[in-house]
Design an enzyme around this catalytic site. Structure first.
Site, PDB file in Angstrom:
ATOM      1  N   LYS A 183       0.839  -1.207   0.000  1.00 19.34           N
ATOM      2  CA  LYS A 183       0.000   0.000   0.000  1.00 19.34           C
ATOM      3  C   LYS A 183       0.874   1.258   0.000  1.00 19.34           C
ATOM      4  CE  LYS A 183      -3.474  -2.612  -0.126  1.00 19.34           C
ATOM      5  NZ  LYS A 183      -4.660  -2.973   0.615  1.00 19.34           N
TER       6      LYS A 183
HETATM    7  C1  LIG Z   1      -5.690  -3.977   0.934  1.00 21.32           C
HETATM    8  C2  LIG Z   1      -7.129  -3.729   0.969  1.00 21.32           C
HETATM    9  C3  LIG Z   1      -7.935  -4.108   2.064  1.00 21.32           C
HETATM   10  C4  LIG Z   1      -7.451  -4.981   3.180  1.00 21.32           C
HETATM   11  O1  LIG Z   1      -6.312  -4.574   3.804  1.00 21.32           O
HETATM   12  P1  LIG Z   1      -5.358  -5.662   4.520  1.00 21.32           P
HETATM   13  O2  LIG Z   1      -4.444  -4.812   5.333  1.00 21.32           O
HETATM   14  O3  LIG Z   1      -4.662  -6.406   3.439  1.00 21.32           O
HETATM   15  O4  LIG Z   1      -6.204  -6.541   5.356  1.00 21.32           O
HETATM   16  C5  LIG Z   1      -9.261  -3.742   2.060  1.00 21.32           C
HETATM   17  N1  LIG Z   1      -9.799  -3.065   1.036  1.00 21.32           N
HETATM   18  C6  LIG Z   1      -9.070  -2.700  -0.038  1.00 21.32           C
HETATM   19  C7  LIG Z   1      -9.726  -1.933  -1.122  1.00 21.32           C
HETATM   20  C8  LIG Z   1      -7.728  -3.036  -0.109  1.00 21.32           C
HETATM   21  O5  LIG Z   1      -7.016  -2.691  -1.187  1.00 21.32           O
END
Ligand SMILES: *Cc1c(COP(=O)(O)O)cnc(C)c1O
Length: 380
Positions: free
Chosen positions: A193
């Site tokens: 991210k």
């Molecule tokens: C990455 C993501 C999540 C979940 O996050 P994690 O930290 O991997 O559990 C939820 N929604 C979206 C749109 C994402 O890209």
């Protein structure tokens, strides 16, 4: 010509370049936590909670174990559960809808806007029933959802709003940060991210002190005082080591976001120079007037997606499909009774989108090579 170089190896995403740049500082983070000897809910987490909540123009930040948990805990803190319906998009990462199902509610999908790939705000109201309790807008790929429309619909129909901002830290709708509009804003610190840890992590931001208190309780097994459990909670904490790395990386978030935006503009300009995008019908990512896009992904759309992806691969250029299957057609959701054709814009997106390499350390020269390779595909 750049393309004749068979040494090309451009990843979709990598942290290796960033890590080597930050190596010394990262090692200091590890040492600080090692010497401190406290690994759960200490100073580093508090500092990050303050930084992220301030940055997002919210009052409270609560560090949790992942972005997925941020969504789960938000729904529970908003009182959503069995028998309730929650509106969201079928074109998102699975965690968005999974959170709704896990608390016992039913995900109700609304198709997307073909320009932004975000939920089509004009199609929401027709899906509202007496059971609808909340909307989860997803700021997909870093592009903010039209939050004025969402908040108006929510107010009129007495719905909660939980923003899935996992891909969009720093993105703005009309000058205000995503995550600050809804009852809660959910962030993920998954390594890929825009602000990524060295493992899983997440955060909820909110302006509501009651929701903040509930979530703080939920993340520590519902125990305000140790071993006295008032509600059924979870073990969902962001740990000190991750928080310390995130505090370091947070110093660079605005710089990195600017670089992502620079790269997106470079892609756009080169595409417009080299390929008649009208003639070859490749759709470039849009930044609506109201938006400050943070380009978690730089995504294009073309009917020749799979051939283009193979063509890029043959040049040593990686690319990724986010997401190949819309949520309403996932096996796990067969009980919802959806069929092919129910959400045509989302289905087209799943068949046609391709995310090109995007990370702050990507070089201008690499973007030129990628666009050259795509140009050679469309002008074969
Ligand atoms: C990455 C993501 C999540 C979940 O996050 P994690 O930290 O991997 O559990 C939820 N929604 C979206 C749109 C994402 O890209």
């Amino acid at each position: 010509m750049l393309l004749q170089n068979n040494q090309i190896n451009i990843p979709s995403f990598t942290l290796v370049r960033q890590n080597s740049m930050l190596e010394k500082e990262l090692l200091e983070c590890f040492l600080q936590v090692v010497n401190q000897g406290i690994f759960i809910l200490n100073e580093n987490v508090k500092v990050l909670e303050d930084k992220v909540s301030n940055f997002c123009q919210a009052n409270y930040g609560i560090g949790v174990a992942s972005g997925s948990d941020a969504l789960d805990l938000s729904l529970i803190a908003c009182g959503i559960g069995h028998g309730d319906e929650v509106i969201t998009t079928p074109f998102t990462f699975f965690a968005t809808a999974a959170a709704i199902s896990r608390v016992g509610a039913k995900p109700v999908f609304v198709d997307i806007d073909p320009k932004t790939w975000n939920i089509d705000v004009n199609l929401i109201e027709e899906k509202i029933t007496s059971k609808t309790k909340a909307i989860i807008p997803v700021h997909l790929f870093g592009c903010p959802v039209e939050m004025d429309a969402i908040m108006q619909i929510a107010k009129k129909n007495n719905l909660r709003v939980i923003e899935d901002a996992a891909q969009a830290i720093g993105a703005q709708y009309c000058g205000e940060k995503v995550g600050s509009f809804g009852d809660t804003g959910c962030f993920s610190f998954f390594p890929t991210k825009n602000l990524g840890a060295f493992g899983d992590g997440g955060m909820i931001v909110t302006k509501d002190s009651k929701i903040a208190e509930k979530i703080k309780l939920l993340r520590i097994h519902g125990a305000k005082n140790k071993y006295c459990h008032d509600v059924l909670g979870f073990n969902s904490r962001l740990d000190e080591l991750q928080a310390s790395i995130l505090n370091l990386k947070f110093k660079y978030i605005e710089l990195w976001t600017q670089r992502r935006r620079e790269l997106a503009i470079l892609y756009n300009n080169l595409f417009q120079e080299h390929i008649r995008t009208d003639r070859f019908s490749i759709k470039l990512p849009q930044e609506p007037d109201y938006a400050y896009h943070v380009y978690h992904q730089y995504t294009i759309q073309t009917k020749q997606r799979d051939e283009l992806q193979n063509h890029l691969k043959s040049y040593g250029i990686a690319s990724t499909v986010y997401y190949p299957i819309p949520l309403h057609l996932q096996k796990v959701y067969s009980s919802l009774g959806h069929h092919q054709g129910d959400f045509p814009v989302s289905e087209d997106a799943c068949n046609e989108v391709l995310s090109l390499p995007m990370f702050p350390e990507l070089t201008n020269e690499e973007v030129e090579i990628i666009v050259d390779a795509i140009t050679s595909f469309f002008t074969r």
